[in-house]
Design a protein around this motif. Sequence first.
Motif, PDB file in Angstrom:
ATOM      1  N   ILE A  79      69.135  77.778  28.860  1.00 46.72           N
ATOM      2  CA  ILE A  79      67.696  77.654  28.641  1.00 46.72           C
ATOM      3  C   ILE A  79      67.514  77.830  27.138  1.00 46.72           C
ATOM      4  O   ILE A  79      67.730  78.912  26.608  1.00 46.72           O
ATOM      5  N   THR A  80      67.149  76.753  26.453  1.00 47.40           N
ATOM      6  CA  THR A  80      67.063  76.837  24.998  1.00 47.40           C
ATOM      7  C   THR A  80      65.719  77.358  24.517  1.00 47.40           C
ATOM      8  O   THR A  80      65.655  78.049  23.501  1.00 47.40           O
ATOM      9  N   ASP A 105      69.510  72.734  28.171  1.00 48.29           N
ATOM     10  CA  ASP A 105      70.645  71.890  27.808  1.00 48.29           C
ATOM     11  C   ASP A 105      71.691  71.986  28.913  1.00 48.29           C
ATOM     12  O   ASP A 105      72.060  73.087  29.329  1.00 48.29           O
ATOM     13  N   TYR A 106      72.137  70.828  29.385  1.00 45.30           N
ATOM     14  CA  TYR A 106      73.238  70.730  30.344  1.00 45.30           C
ATOM     15  C   TYR A 106      74.379  69.998  29.647  1.00 45.30           C
ATOM     16  O   TYR A 106      74.156  68.966  29.008  1.00 45.30           O
ATOM     17  N   LYS A 119      69.479  66.885  27.771  1.00 42.56           N
ATOM     18  CA  LYS A 119      68.402  67.806  27.413  1.00 42.56           C
ATOM     19  C   LYS A 119      67.230  67.470  28.327  1.00 42.56           C
ATOM     20  O   LYS A 119      66.704  66.367  28.271  1.00 42.56           O
ATOM     21  N   ASP A 120      66.869  68.414  29.173  1.00 41.35           N
ATOM     22  CA  ASP A 120      65.788  68.199  30.134  1.00 41.35           C
ATOM     23  C   ASP A 120      64.720  69.266  29.949  1.00 41.35           C
ATOM     24  O   ASP A 120      64.974  70.331  29.382  1.00 41.35           O
ATOM     25  N   GLN A 150      62.516  71.671  38.285  1.00 38.30           N
ATOM     26  CA  GLN A 150      62.251  70.297  37.830  1.00 38.30           C
ATOM     27  C   GLN A 150      63.411  69.776  36.972  1.00 38.30           C
ATOM     28  O   GLN A 150      63.824  68.624  37.121  1.00 38.30           O
ATOM     29  N   THR A 151      63.941  70.619  36.096  1.00 31.63           N
ATOM     30  CA  THR A 151      65.055  70.166  35.253  1.00 31.63           C
ATOM     31  C   THR A 151      66.297  69.908  36.094  1.00 31.63           C
ATOM     32  O   THR A 151      67.062  68.993  35.793  1.00 31.63           O
ATOM     33  N   LEU A 152      66.495  70.702  37.143  1.00 35.33           N
ATOM     34  CA  LEU A 152      67.637  70.467  38.028  1.00 35.33           C
ATOM     35  C   LEU A 152      67.533  69.125  38.741  1.00 35.33           C
ATOM     36  O   LEU A 152      68.529  68.424  38.905  1.00 35.33           O
ATOM     37  N   THR A 153      66.337  68.759  39.152  1.00 36.41           N
ATOM     38  CA  THR A 153      66.132  67.459  39.788  1.00 36.41           C
ATOM     39  C   THR A 153      66.486  66.336  38.821  1.00 36.41           C
ATOM     40  O   THR A 153      67.137  65.351  39.203  1.00 36.41           O
ATOM     41  N   GLN A 154      66.090  66.489  37.569  1.00 37.00           N
ATOM     42  CA  GLN A 154      66.444  65.496  36.551  1.00 37.00           C
ATOM     43  C   GLN A 154      67.964  65.435  36.364  1.00 37.00           C
ATOM     44  O   GLN A 154      68.548  64.354  36.268  1.00 37.00           O
ATOM     45  N   PHE A 155      68.599  66.603  36.326  1.00 38.26           N
ATOM     46  CA  PHE A 155      70.051  66.666  36.136  1.00 38.26           C
ATOM     47  C   PHE A 155      70.798  66.002  37.298  1.00 38.26           C
ATOM     48  O   PHE A 155      71.771  65.282  37.083  1.00 38.26           O
TER      49      PHE A 155
END
Length: 167
Positions: A79-80, A105-106, A119-120, A150-155
Motif C-alpha cells: 500500500i503506497t 503496487d503489485y 499500480k492500482d 477494488q484493487t484486488l479485483t483489478q489485479f
Amino acid sequence: MRAWVVALALVMGGCGYQPIATFAQNALGQGIFVRLIVNLPNPRNSVQFKDMLNRVIVQRFQNTLTSEAQADSIITIEITRVIDTSISQNQEGFTTFYRATVYVDYTYDNKKGVVKKFKDSGYYNYAVSLQNPLTTYNNRFYAISQALDQTLTQFVSQIAYEGKLNK
C-alpha cells in the motif's frame, strides 16, 4: 438434473470458456508466495490486505501458497498511499464524510523470468463521528479494506490478461 449439468458443460466447453484459474496458472504457475511491504501508517490494513490476496490466490486462482524457496511466482504487494479527502461538511464546517483513496503496487516475478508491475487504486467513502473517534477509526479501517478489495479485483483481471497472452 443430470441432463442439465451435461448441457451446461457442453455449452461452456463449446464456447471456449476457460476459468480465470487457467489464465492465472499460465501467468503465475502453481505455487505462489506473497511478500508484504507493510504500510507503517496503516499496519492493520496491510496485514488484512495480505490475507485478502491469499484468499484470492486459493479461491479464485485455485493455486497454492508456498514458501518463497518453493514458489513458482512471488507477488509483492505494498500500500503506497492512503489519501483521505473531505467530501461533505456540516453547517459548522466540520467534515462529516471522507473518501479514502488507496494506491497499491503489485509486482509478480515468476520462474520464467517475467516481472510485471501494476499500480492500482480504489476508493470508498466513510462517515465521521464527531462524538466518538473510535467509530471514525473503524469506519476508516472498513473503507480502506473496501478500497483494497477494488484493487484486488483489478489485479485479478490483470493477471488473467497476462495469462491469456502468455499461454
